[in-house]
Design an enzyme around this catalytic site. Sequence first.
Site, mmCIF file in Angstrom:
data_model
loop_
_atom_site.group_PDB
_atom_site.id
_atom_site.type_symbol
_atom_site.label_atom_id
_atom_site.label_comp_id
_atom_site.label_asym_id
_atom_site.label_seq_id
_atom_site.Cartn_x
_atom_site.Cartn_y
_atom_site.Cartn_z
ATOM 1 N N LYS A 200 0.842 -1.199 0.000
ATOM 2 C CA LYS A 200 0.000 0.000 0.000
ATOM 3 C C LYS A 200 0.881 1.255 0.000
ATOM 4 O O LYS A 200 0.685 2.160 -0.782
ATOM 5 C CB LYS A 200 -0.905 -0.042 1.231
ATOM 6 C CG LYS A 200 -1.865 1.105 1.345
ATOM 7 C CD LYS A 200 -2.775 0.891 2.544
ATOM 8 C CE LYS A 200 -3.450 2.177 2.933
ATOM 9 N NZ LYS A 200 -4.289 2.027 4.120
ATOM 10 N N GLU A 206 10.547 -4.724 4.360
ATOM 11 C CA GLU A 206 10.602 -6.125 3.933
ATOM 12 C C GLU A 206 10.271 -6.258 2.444
ATOM 13 O O GLU A 206 11.000 -6.898 1.674
ATOM 14 C CB GLU A 206 9.606 -6.978 4.727
ATOM 15 C CG GLU A 206 9.923 -7.130 6.191
ATOM 16 C CD GLU A 206 9.285 -6.058 7.073
ATOM 17 O OE1 GLU A 206 9.071 -4.924 6.585
ATOM 18 O OE2 GLU A 206 9.018 -6.345 8.249
ATOM 19 N N GLY A 260 -4.787 -2.013 5.216
ATOM 20 C CA GLY A 260 -4.052 -3.164 4.672
ATOM 21 C C GLY A 260 -4.698 -4.495 5.019
ATOM 22 O O GLY A 260 -4.848 -5.374 4.164
ATOM 23 N N ARG A 261 -5.117 -4.660 6.276
ATOM 24 C CA ARG A 261 -5.657 -5.959 6.704
ATOM 25 C C ARG A 261 -7.075 -6.210 6.214
ATOM 26 O O ARG A 261 -7.634 -7.266 6.447
ATOM 27 C CB ARG A 261 -5.572 -6.085 8.227
ATOM 28 C CG ARG A 261 -6.227 -4.960 8.998
ATOM 29 C CD ARG A 261 -5.776 -4.991 10.453
ATOM 30 N NE ARG A 261 -6.284 -3.872 11.236
ATOM 31 C CZ ARG A 261 -5.731 -2.672 11.290
ATOM 32 N NH1 ARG A 261 -4.657 -2.408 10.559
ATOM 33 N NH2 ARG A 261 -6.238 -1.719 12.042
ATOM 34 N N GLU A 346 -4.314 -6.596 15.229
ATOM 35 C CA GLU A 346 -3.820 -5.282 14.800
ATOM 36 C C GLU A 346 -4.933 -4.237 14.975
ATOM 37 O O GLU A 346 -4.658 -3.064 15.214
ATOM 38 C CB GLU A 346 -3.343 -5.336 13.341
ATOM 39 C CG GLU A 346 -2.512 -4.143 12.927
ATOM 40 C CD GLU A 346 -1.715 -4.349 11.641
ATOM 41 O OE1 GLU A 346 -0.556 -4.796 11.705
ATOM 42 O OE2 GLU A 346 -2.256 -4.066 10.565
ATOM 43 N N HIS A 377 -5.182 -33.280 18.077
ATOM 44 C CA HIS A 377 -4.030 -34.098 18.448
ATOM 45 C C HIS A 377 -2.852 -33.237 18.887
ATOM 46 O O HIS A 377 -1.726 -33.725 18.984
ATOM 47 C CB HIS A 377 -3.624 -34.978 17.268
ATOM 48 C CG HIS A 377 -4.726 -35.917 16.863
ATOM 49 N ND1 HIS A 377 -4.879 -37.165 17.416
ATOM 50 C CD2 HIS A 377 -5.762 -35.746 15.999
ATOM 51 C CE1 HIS A 377 -5.950 -37.745 16.876
ATOM 52 N NE2 HIS A 377 -6.503 -36.904 16.025
ATOM 53 N N LYS A 489 9.427 -0.328 13.909
ATOM 54 C CA LYS A 489 9.940 -0.041 12.556
ATOM 55 C C LYS A 489 10.989 1.062 12.630
ATOM 56 O O LYS A 489 12.033 0.998 11.995
ATOM 57 C CB LYS A 489 8.805 0.446 11.650
ATOM 58 C CG LYS A 489 7.848 -0.610 11.168
ATOM 59 C CD LYS A 489 6.884 0.021 10.146
ATOM 60 C CE LYS A 489 5.677 -0.859 9.909
ATOM 61 N NZ LYS A 489 4.641 -0.217 9.109
HETATM 62 O O1 F6P Z 1 3.278 -3.065 9.837
HETATM 63 C C1 F6P Z 1 1.914 -3.204 9.700
HETATM 64 C C2 F6P Z 1 1.426 -2.838 8.332
HETATM 65 O O2 F6P Z 1 1.334 -1.469 8.192
HETATM 66 C C3 F6P Z 1 0.088 -3.512 8.066
HETATM 67 O O3 F6P Z 1 -0.977 -2.830 8.566
HETATM 68 C C4 F6P Z 1 0.114 -3.646 6.583
HETATM 69 O O4 F6P Z 1 -0.825 -4.588 6.153
HETATM 70 C C5 F6P Z 1 1.542 -4.071 6.370
HETATM 71 O O5 F6P Z 1 2.275 -3.322 7.305
HETATM 72 C C6 F6P Z 1 2.077 -3.880 4.982
HETATM 73 O O6 F6P Z 1 2.041 -2.551 4.568
HETATM 74 P P1 F6P Z 1 2.216 -2.144 3.055
HETATM 75 O O7 F6P Z 1 1.098 -2.754 2.278
HETATM 76 O O8 F6P Z 1 2.168 -0.645 3.040
HETATM 77 O O9 F6P Z 1 3.550 -2.661 2.582
#
Ligand code: F6P
Length: 529
Positions: A200, A206, A260-261, A346, A377, A489
């Site tokens: 987003k 990452e 995002g979620r 979250e 199990h 972060k």
């Molecule tokens: O670190 C949490 C977060 O902001 C989430 O809410 C989001 O889904 C994820 O990181 C990834 O963010 P992006 O889509 O901006 O890379």
Amino acid sequence: MSLPKINPTKTAAWQALSRQFEVQKDLALQDLFLQEPSRMEQFSAQTEGFYLDYSKNLITAETKEILVRLAQEVRLKDAIDAQFSGAIINETEQRAVGHTALRNFGALPEEVAVALERIKSFTGQVISGQWKGYSGKPITHVVNVGIGGSDLGPDMVCEALGYYQNHLKLRFVSNVDGDHVMHQLKDLPRDQTLFVIVSKTFTTQETLTNAQTIRQWFLEEAPESGIAQHFAAVSTNLEAVAAFGIDSDQVFPMWDWVGGRFSLWSAVGLSIALSVGYDHFESLLKGAQDMDQHFAKTPFEDNLPVLMALISVWYNNFYHAESECVVPYSQYLNKFVAYLQQGIMESNGKYVDRNGEEVDYQTGTIVWGSTGTNAQHAFFQLIHQGTKLIPADFIAFKECLYGQQDHQNKLLANCIAQTQALMSGTKGQAIESPYRVFAGNKPTNTLLIDKLTPERLGGLIALYEHKLFVQGVIWNIFSYDQWGVELGKKLAVNVLNTIESSDDSSKLKFDKAQEFDASTAELLRRIKQ
Ligand code: F6P
């Protein structure tokens, strides 16, 4: 129109629930069933394809009535209307919350309709083989590169809809763990792989690191011009995507009014549409839309997300349950709980209320679980005979997909037997060994769904989205921001600089200027040695 800002503990219903808890805390579920012949009718609800049996919960008609009053006193209806109307209910980020608008067929926002058309056209070309890689061959593999909401939703849904998948082979790269990235790339045909970079913000460490590594790996053999055929992106940050070098024709939009979620319904679901085809993707959205309508229009007494939320609040705030468990009896839903964990934790892991005050009651539930029968199990021992109260949701599909009726009967039998055992225990039986006694009285919901189709999966996800929203409304917190992920972060930047700096590691000690405590400094020293 904003969300109401009512402290739930100050409502008359909350006080009544506290008294109700004292009255009923020693109630046994087994007795309730004996005393109330109509318990099943009273404590079940349904909507197209979904049947919720919530009779095996520690509630009476009175408890339910007060819980519904709580929802009314915190003005839940106004909150639901505010969300569906597109009001700025994510106040701390000054944003509307529009994931339901993404699936509001019949009244789709223009930009959403355009995006869906683009998804349809692009995925159609890739699936049909019309879209060619740099060597002229069709795409056979798709790698989704994203994290959090840009990974968990698409990954969970692609696996859940495995039955409906086409020939494209999907992979997901999320962790910044380079070993995993290289492992995923190892046997990929460069000239037949499409990489979908989903972020987003397009600033997430990452995802950007993984995307750069993949780009370099790709260019080890492919020509620079091949980027256009092999890379697509989903983002709100068009400038950053352009800087990365992805052709604007393959950039799909995101909007800041979609969290995002909650974004798998947007172009973030591109991998889903690639994996199962656009029509199934649209069915997924339409199933969610059906649940939205049920949620928006059904009285609270019969409203699945509202009932599940109220019951969860009951255990969280009055029984002081530490967590709740979700157990889907379908291996296809293997990633469902991990997906829910982001959505629920979250969203509702907040200690400041909508008035900016610290809360003095429990908010966000801890959700965990895994698929049945595997879970039976593994950790079920603790639910049956442990010392903790762990309310659980059992999710089952009436019909199986491949017609393996013998397996299906066993799967369903286990699901039902477990809820029965959790409720009844061994009460009334003469058991000599104390180790073999099951106290029972363990609450469960059973969600019986007709079949694992894209529509029903959409409905199931939407059900939990609405459940968590209702809980956030009751707890008077803002469910749609996530400031709690920011500090780590930020600090990671400083830590990374230290790891990468050529400074003498032996000098790393607690130093106010470096903002490292003794523990952090020692760990860094050991890593750098
Ligand atoms: O670190 C949490 C977060 O902001 C989430 O809410 C989001 O889904 C994820 O990181 C990834 O963010 P992006 O889509 O901006 O890379």
